[in-house]
Write an enzyme that holds these catalytic residues in place. Structure first.
Site, PDB file in Angstrom:
ATOM      1  N   ASP A 221      -4.605 -14.166   6.921  1.00 22.45           N
ATOM      2  CA  ASP A 221      -4.836 -15.117   8.008  1.00 22.45           C
ATOM      3  C   ASP A 221      -3.691 -16.135   8.112  1.00 22.45           C
ATOM      4  OD1 ASP A 221      -6.878 -15.997   9.967  1.00 22.45           O
ATOM      5  OD2 ASP A 221      -6.871 -17.845   8.792  1.00 22.45           O
ATOM      6  N   GLU A 285      -1.021 -11.715   9.758  1.00 26.90           N
ATOM      7  CA  GLU A 285      -1.308 -12.315  11.052  1.00 26.90           C
ATOM      8  C   GLU A 285      -0.336 -13.475  11.195  1.00 26.90           C
ATOM      9  OE1 GLU A 285      -4.408 -14.777  13.795  1.00 26.90           O
ATOM     10  OE2 GLU A 285      -3.973 -15.314  11.742  1.00 26.90           O
TER      11      GLU A 285
HETATM   12  O1  TEU Z   1      -6.152 -17.271  13.818  1.00 27.28           O
HETATM   13  C1  TEU Z   1      -4.939 -17.947  13.892  1.00 27.28           C
HETATM   14  C2  TEU Z   1      -4.577 -18.582  15.183  1.00 27.28           C
HETATM   15  O2  TEU Z   1      -3.808 -19.496  15.154  1.00 27.28           O
HETATM   16  C3  TEU Z   1      -5.094 -18.167  16.519  1.00 27.28           C
HETATM   17  O3  TEU Z   1      -5.591 -16.925  16.604  1.00 27.28           O
HETATM   18  C4  TEU Z   1      -6.066 -19.222  16.976  1.00 27.28           C
HETATM   19  O4  TEU Z   1      -7.186 -19.212  16.167  1.00 27.28           O
HETATM   20  C5  TEU Z   1      -6.547 -19.084  18.379  1.00 27.28           C
HETATM   21  O5  TEU Z   1      -5.531 -18.753  19.220  1.00 27.28           O
HETATM   22  C6  TEU Z   1      -7.133 -20.428  18.765  1.00 27.28           C
HETATM   23  O6  TEU Z   1      -7.603 -20.421  20.010  1.00 27.28           O
HETATM   24  C7  TEU Z   1      -6.719 -17.031  12.587  1.00 27.28           C
HETATM   25  C8  TEU Z   1      -8.033 -16.295  12.750  1.00 27.28           C
HETATM   26  O7  TEU Z   1      -7.797 -15.033  13.302  1.00 27.28           O
HETATM   27  C9  TEU Z   1      -8.952 -17.128  13.570  1.00 27.28           C
HETATM   28  O8  TEU Z   1     -10.144 -16.493  13.871  1.00 27.28           O
HETATM   29  C10 TEU Z   1      -9.222 -18.400  12.794  1.00 27.28           C
HETATM   30  O9  TEU Z   1      -9.988 -19.263  13.578  1.00 27.28           O
HETATM   31  C11 TEU Z   1      -7.933 -19.102  12.404  1.00 27.28           C
HETATM   32  O10 TEU Z   1      -6.956 -18.223  11.871  1.00 27.28           O
HETATM   33  C12 TEU Z   1      -8.203 -20.120  11.338  1.00 27.28           C
HETATM   34  O11 TEU Z   1      -8.533 -19.495  10.137  1.00 27.28           O
END
Ligand code: TEU
Length: 567
Positions: A221, A285
């Site tokens: 993440d 990610e």
């Molecule tokens: O996501 C990282 C992130 O920065 C984006 O996907 C963001 O959450 C989104 O655009 C906001 O609108 C990761 C995870 O995939 C996400 O579900 C989590 O909320 C986030 O990290 C925090 O852990």
């Protein structure tokens, strides 16, 4: 047939066919996949029962979004215990049972690792609060004294990705207003201090814990966030910095893509490699721009894969698609990594809806009942074509649960049922991600569309999900489910994930065309995607084997349709 004019854009190294270089990995978002106990929230026994469905679909592996102990402030991306399962989803024994069944079916299991932040209910954060300023316990997070005469102002101007301030002030054990802690995401997701050796060691131990239980790897993440500029300077730019239209590279921001992250990932890779065969993988990610910066994460001694978000964000235009496919392969090839294609996940508007939005505009964070409603038929048609392109490309690909059913975004959720912290932290200015997280429809005629044993679903399913339920599509030629099964079957048979790729020239402005050679040129396959209004004839002698939609009467490829043909 007359030879096609082609330009080589990717040469596969036939000697390296490691599983992750071509795997198709299915993302399970546990709370919305399948429910076994009727509480309306998906769980591990529910997922376990659906493994045969995934096997029949034809994927190689499954990635689970977090199922760890968590107060669920960000749907599990706020972890309070990295070594146990939240009772909401089951138990460690449930996970072990699931893993056993998955492996027996030949499916690998990847889990989610959330290293940038823990939950505020994690014992380390609770200890930090109790121990007070200057304590070693506070060092594991990013605590600072406030600015202003009495420390009443946050240490800098950073905002949270979810909206609102990126700092929260704590009350000290003696009851006084105290220090501030950094949270790039929700207030309940304090950022860990990755300069601290205990933090580094802890995550090595967590990786070892899950590898010892038999997982095949980790999706990591916000992999680009762990290291911050130590000066914590103010930042007035955008926090998102996504997409090719952004003027600044992501690492212009003091909290993203700092060079120091790579040392961390090298240590993780060394640990994973030390277990030997079969490879356990790391998938990043990392929302990083430009693509050359993203490639740094997939150098030989770091991640195996990184999601190709440029492809996900690509406007529905032939020239953009061609440019992004070529660029992605070029940067991945420069470091010897596979491209990792993705069109949907739990954070973005589902591609069956997104592709019907006005082309070239920035993707919204959620769509609501008061917004213009995208054309569902157009979106689905394009989504099927986009997936047909994606699964025909060499490299690995991720499929998000429900896209194989052609599910659209839920665009009319009642606002009072929304749970995404984005909605609340932006004062409802952004609707957030609930619309792509609605429980799956399995059985059209059952209560809750067969999501669980009863009628409960933690978010309501849109009426149109009934006609898209898995049981309605199963075995029906032309259904989206059968299209995915066919694509995955033919992709495997013709070794497309391991092929070399040549771009077909001379097809015109609005047509995307490639030849994927298959491994060692054994199965040359033509991919054609038509984004123009006029149907495009399939070259003489080419035999269409899969099509994302109906062809014209004389066998040409109509608009927003893709085919694979044997040549
Ligand atoms: O996501 C990282 C992130 O920065 C984006 O996907 C963001 O959450 C989104 O655009 C906001 O609108 C990761 C995870 O995939 C996400 O579900 C989590 O909320 C986030 O990290 C925090 O852990």
């Amino acid at each position: 047939m007359t030879p096609l004019a082609t330009l080589s854009i990717h040469d596969h190294d036939a000697a390296d066919a490691a599983w992750w270089r071509h795997a198709v990995i299915y993302q399970i978002y546990p709370r919305s996949f399948a429910d076994s106990d009727g509480n309306g929230i998906g769980d591990l026994p529910g997922a376990r029962a659906k493994l045969p469905y995934l096997k029949a679909l034809g994927v190689d592996a499954v990635w689970f979004s977090p199922f760890y102990v968590s107060p669920q402030a960000d749907a599990g991306y706020d972890v309070a215990d990295y070594r146990d399962i939240d009772p909401l989803f089951g138990s460690l024994a449930d996970f072990e049972g699931l893993l056993h069944d998955a492996n027996a079916l030949g499916l690998k299991v990847i889990v989610d690792l959330v290293p940038n932040h823990s939950s505020d209910e994690h014992p380390w954060f609770q200890a930090a609060l109790a121990a007070g300023p200057g304590s070693p316990e506070r060092e594991r997070y990013i605590f600072r004294d406030g600015a202003g005469e009495h420390g009443e102002l946050p240490p800098n101007n950073w905002k949270s990705v979810f909206g609102g301030p990126g700092w929260t002030r704590v009350t000290e054990p003696d009851g006084s207003a105290g220090q501030w802690y950094l949270h790039i995401f929700d207030v309940k997701q304090p950022d860990l201090n990755w300069e601290h050796p205990q933090v580094r060691q802890e995550f090595l131990d967590i990786i070892d814990f899950w590898v010892s239980r038999g997982v095949a790897g980790f999706r990591v993440d916000v992999a680009h966030a762990l290291v911050k500029d130590p000066e914590l300077p103010d930042w007035d730019g955008s926090l998102e910095l996504l997409g090719p239209d952004e003027e600044q590279p992501t690492n212009a921001a003091p909290m993203w893509d700092k060079d120091g992250v790579h040392e961390i990932y090298r240590s993780w890779r060394a640990l994973l490699d030390s277990y030997g065969e079969p490879d356990r993988i790391l998938c990043a990610e990392a929302w990083v721009n430009p693509p050359e910066r993203a490639a740094l994460y997939i150098r030989k001694d770091e991640f195996h894969q990184a999601f190709n978000f440029d492809f996900l964000e690509c406007p529905w235009r032939a020239r953009d698609l061609k440019q992004i496919v070529a660029k992605s392969l070029e940067v991945c090839d420069s470091v010897g990594a596979p491209a990792t294609w993705v069109l949907s996940n739990h954070d973005v508007v589902r591609h069956a809806t997104r592709l019907a939005l006005p082309v070239g505009e920035r993707r919204p964070n959620g769509i609501g009942a008061n917004d213009p409603q995208p054309d569902t038929a157009l979106g689905l048609r394009r989504a099927r074509a986009a997936t047909t392109l994606m699964l025909g490309l060499p490299g690995s690909a991720y499929v998000y649960q429900g896209e194989e059913l052609g599910l659209p975004e839920a665009t009319a959720l009642p606002d009072e049922l929304r749970e995404d912290p984005v909605y609340f932290r932006t004062n409802k200015a952004e609707l957030g991600r609930d619309g792509c997280r609605v429980p799956l429809p399995w059985v059209a005629g059952a209560p809750g569309l067969g999501f669980g044993p009863g009628p409960k679903t933690w978010l309501p399913q849109p009426a149109e999900y009934a006609a898209l339920a898995a049981d309605v599509q199963q075995g029906v030629p032309g259904s989206t489910l059968e299209l995915y099964r066919e694509l995955l079957h033919v992709r495997r048979e013709r070794e497309l994930g391991l092929g070399s790729l040549r771009e077909v020239e001379g097809l015109g402005e609005e047509v995307v065309g490639y030849v994927n050679t298959g491994l060692g040129d054994r199965y040359p396959t033509l991919l054609l995607l038509n984004l123009g209004a006029e149907p495009v004839p399939v070259p003489e002698g080419a035999l269409v084997i899969v099509a994302s939609g109906e062809l014209t009467e004389d066998g040409a490829v109509p608009t927003d349709t893709a085919v694979w043909a044997r040549i």
